[in-house]
Design a protein around this motif. Sequence first.
Motif, mmCIF file in Angstrom:
data_model
loop_
_atom_site.group_PDB
_atom_site.id
_atom_site.type_symbol
_atom_site.label_atom_id
_atom_site.label_comp_id
_atom_site.label_asym_id
_atom_site.label_seq_id
_atom_site.Cartn_x
_atom_site.Cartn_y
_atom_site.Cartn_z
ATOM 1 N N SER A 1 30.845 -9.728 0.808
ATOM 2 C CA SER A 1 31.135 -8.306 0.948
ATOM 3 C C SER A 1 32.610 -8.029 0.667
ATOM 4 C CB SER A 1 30.772 -7.827 2.353
ATOM 5 O OG SER A 1 31.189 -6.496 2.564
ATOM 6 N N ASN A 2 33.477 -8.835 1.228
ATOM 7 C CA ASN A 2 34.919 -8.663 1.009
ATOM 8 C C ASN A 2 35.287 -8.864 -0.453
ATOM 9 O OD1 ASN A 2 35.489 -8.104 3.714
ATOM 10 N ND2 ASN A 2 35.747 -10.262 4.234
ATOM 11 N N LEU A 3 34.633 -9.818 -1.111
ATOM 12 C CA LEU A 3 34.892 -10.039 -2.536
ATOM 13 C C LEU A 3 34.423 -8.836 -3.363
ATOM 14 C CD1 LEU A 3 33.859 -13.791 -3.004
ATOM 15 C CD2 LEU A 3 36.168 -12.843 -3.005
ATOM 16 N N SER A 4 33.290 -8.253 -2.984
ATOM 17 C CA SER A 4 32.772 -7.075 -3.686
ATOM 18 C C SER A 4 33.748 -5.908 -3.599
ATOM 19 C CB SER A 4 31.421 -6.660 -3.103
ATOM 20 O OG SER A 4 30.394 -7.538 -3.494
ATOM 21 N N ILE A 5 34.253 -5.658 -2.403
ATOM 22 C CA ILE A 5 35.193 -4.547 -2.205
ATOM 23 C C ILE A 5 36.454 -4.767 -3.036
ATOM 24 C CG2 ILE A 5 36.677 -3.413 -0.496
ATOM 25 C CD1 ILE A 5 34.436 -4.049 1.572
ATOM 26 N N LYS A 6 36.922 -5.996 -3.068
ATOM 27 C CA LYS A 6 38.108 -6.336 -3.859
ATOM 28 C C LYS A 6 37.871 -6.085 -5.343
ATOM 29 C CE LYS A 6 41.167 -10.228 -4.958
ATOM 30 N NZ LYS A 6 41.438 -11.673 -4.718
ATOM 31 N N ARG A 7 36.735 -6.538 -5.844
ATOM 32 C CA ARG A 7 36.418 -6.382 -7.266
ATOM 33 C C ARG A 7 36.222 -4.918 -7.633
ATOM 34 N NH1 ARG A 7 37.080 -7.620 -12.466
ATOM 35 N NH2 ARG A 7 35.172 -8.152 -13.607
ATOM 36 N N ALA A 8 35.573 -4.150 -6.771
ATOM 37 C CA ALA A 8 35.293 -2.743 -7.069
ATOM 38 C C ALA A 8 36.561 -1.934 -7.264
ATOM 39 C CB ALA A 8 34.449 -2.134 -5.949
ATOM 40 N N LYS A 9 37.650 -2.321 -6.607
ATOM 41 C CA LYS A 9 38.919 -1.600 -6.746
ATOM 42 C C LYS A 9 39.418 -1.601 -8.187
ATOM 43 C CE LYS A 9 40.537 -2.358 -1.998
ATOM 44 N NZ LYS A 9 41.510 -3.058 -1.133
ATOM 45 N N GLU A 10 39.055 -2.632 -8.932
ATOM 46 C CA GLU A 10 39.486 -2.719 -10.323
ATOM 47 C C GLU A 10 38.820 -1.653 -11.194
ATOM 48 O OE1 GLU A 10 39.374 -6.693 -11.915
ATOM 49 O OE2 GLU A 10 39.698 -7.566 -9.926
ATOM 50 N N PHE A 11 37.722 -1.057 -10.689
ATOM 51 C CA PHE A 11 36.995 -0.043 -11.438
ATOM 52 C C PHE A 11 37.210 1.358 -10.867
ATOM 53 C CE2 PHE A 11 34.846 -4.074 -11.909
ATOM 54 C CZ PHE A 11 34.618 -4.141 -13.277
ATOM 55 N N SER A 12 38.183 1.502 -9.983
ATOM 56 C CA SER A 12 38.466 2.815 -9.400
ATOM 57 C C SER A 12 38.965 3.775 -10.476
ATOM 58 C CB SER A 12 39.514 2.697 -8.293
ATOM 59 O OG SER A 12 40.781 2.385 -8.840
ATOM 60 N N ILE A 13 38.753 5.061 -10.248
ATOM 61 C CA ILE A 13 39.187 6.067 -11.221
ATOM 62 C C ILE A 13 40.696 5.990 -11.440
ATOM 63 C CG2 ILE A 13 39.452 8.553 -11.577
ATOM 64 C CD1 ILE A 13 36.709 8.917 -10.330
ATOM 65 N N ASP A 14 41.462 5.823 -10.368
ATOM 66 C CA ASP A 14 42.923 5.749 -10.501
ATOM 67 C C ASP A 14 43.342 4.569 -11.373
ATOM 68 O OD1 ASP A 14 43.260 7.970 -8.933
ATOM 69 O OD2 ASP A 14 43.701 6.857 -7.092
ATOM 70 N N ASN A 15 42.697 3.436 -11.178
ATOM 71 C CA ASN A 15 43.054 2.249 -11.957
ATOM 72 C C ASN A 15 42.670 2.409 -13.432
ATOM 73 O OD1 ASN A 15 44.060 -0.466 -12.163
ATOM 74 N ND2 ASN A 15 41.949 -1.163 -12.327
ATOM 75 N N ILE A 16 41.503 2.980 -13.682
ATOM 76 C CA ILE A 16 41.061 3.173 -15.071
ATOM 77 C C ILE A 16 41.941 4.212 -15.775
ATOM 78 C CG2 ILE A 16 39.154 3.883 -16.542
ATOM 79 C CD1 ILE A 16 38.822 1.137 -15.150
ATOM 80 N N ILE A 17 42.314 5.289 -15.071
ATOM 81 C CA ILE A 17 43.215 6.285 -15.654
ATOM 82 C C ILE A 17 44.555 5.660 -16.011
ATOM 83 C CG2 ILE A 17 44.602 8.333 -15.098
ATOM 84 C CD1 ILE A 17 42.181 9.420 -13.603
ATOM 85 N N LYS A 18 45.050 4.799 -15.152
ATOM 86 C CA LYS A 18 46.317 4.114 -15.423
ATOM 87 C C LYS A 18 46.215 3.272 -16.691
ATOM 88 C CE LYS A 18 49.765 1.003 -13.418
ATOM 89 N NZ LYS A 18 49.865 0.197 -14.675
ATOM 90 N N GLN A 19 45.084 2.600 -16.860
ATOM 91 C CA GLN A 19 44.905 1.795 -18.071
ATOM 92 C C GLN A 19 44.904 2.665 -19.326
ATOM 93 O OE1 GLN A 19 41.759 -1.216 -17.866
ATOM 94 N NE2 GLN A 19 41.885 -1.139 -15.622
ATOM 95 N N TRP A 20 44.254 3.831 -19.241
ATOM 96 C CA TRP A 20 44.260 4.758 -20.377
ATOM 97 C C TRP A 20 45.681 5.263 -20.660
ATOM 98 C CZ3 TRP A 20 40.943 5.988 -24.088
ATOM 99 C CH2 TRP A 20 39.594 5.655 -23.920
ATOM 100 N N ASN A 21 46.388 5.630 -19.594
ATOM 101 C CA ASN A 21 47.762 6.104 -19.782
ATOM 102 C C ASN A 21 48.649 5.035 -20.407
ATOM 103 O OD1 ASN A 21 47.390 8.704 -18.798
ATOM 104 N ND2 ASN A 21 47.846 8.136 -16.683
ATOM 105 N N ASP A 22 48.520 3.815 -19.919
ATOM 106 C CA ASP A 22 49.324 2.712 -20.460
ATOM 107 C C ASP A 22 49.000 2.470 -21.932
ATOM 108 O OD1 ASP A 22 50.480 2.384 -18.000
ATOM 109 O OD2 ASP A 22 49.270 0.639 -17.427
#
Length: 206
Positions: A177-198
């Motif tokens: 469960s803890n690993l799932s929560i950690k991995r899911a953060k990589e797909f957050s909207i904020d993180n994906i938007i940052k990748q697009w901006n970069d």
Amino acid sequence: LYNKCLSNKSFQIYNPVTIECKEKSSLNERTIISVGRLDYSKGFDLLIKAFNEVAKNISDVKLLIVGDGEEKDNLNNLIKSMNLEEKVVLTGFSDNIKEYYLKSSLYVCSSRWEGFPLTPVEAMEMGLPIISFDIPSAKELLDNNQYGILVEKGNLEELSKKMLEVIEDRELIHYYSNLSIKRAKEFSIDNIIKQWNDMLYNIIKK
């Protein structure tokens, strides 16, 4: 493959998970969930067959399959033939999938083939451990067993075994469960938007 043709000029950016929730599953329910269109590619028939062995060992376990599609009648017939009417629920389509995730303790992906799967990412956001057949997209999502459990595709005996191991082991279920929560953060909207901006910034900069 694109990079081989474009001299490392291509970018890969995932779709974001559209469900964001501070609340996580309590992992107290002995409920296994899978989500998707009821068609042959999703392998729900394989999941039901594997789950049958789990149900023989755990009296209060249940399987929820959320979705609708052309395989519904075939799956219902399979459920009846295995006397699993009290154990397996085909919920139909739902626009409130979050509630199903929060009342479950394990997500299983039994797809025969799959594009990059977003429903397991949603389940990970809710804190659910993931077990999946070892198909390329799932291997990518779980980073070769780093964030979940991969099972040889079509190996129902191994799938049953892993479902049993996780659902009965409180320490193991919280570990994944803890690993799932950690991995899911990589797909957050904020993180994906940052990748697009970069990416766009680097293109403009060049």
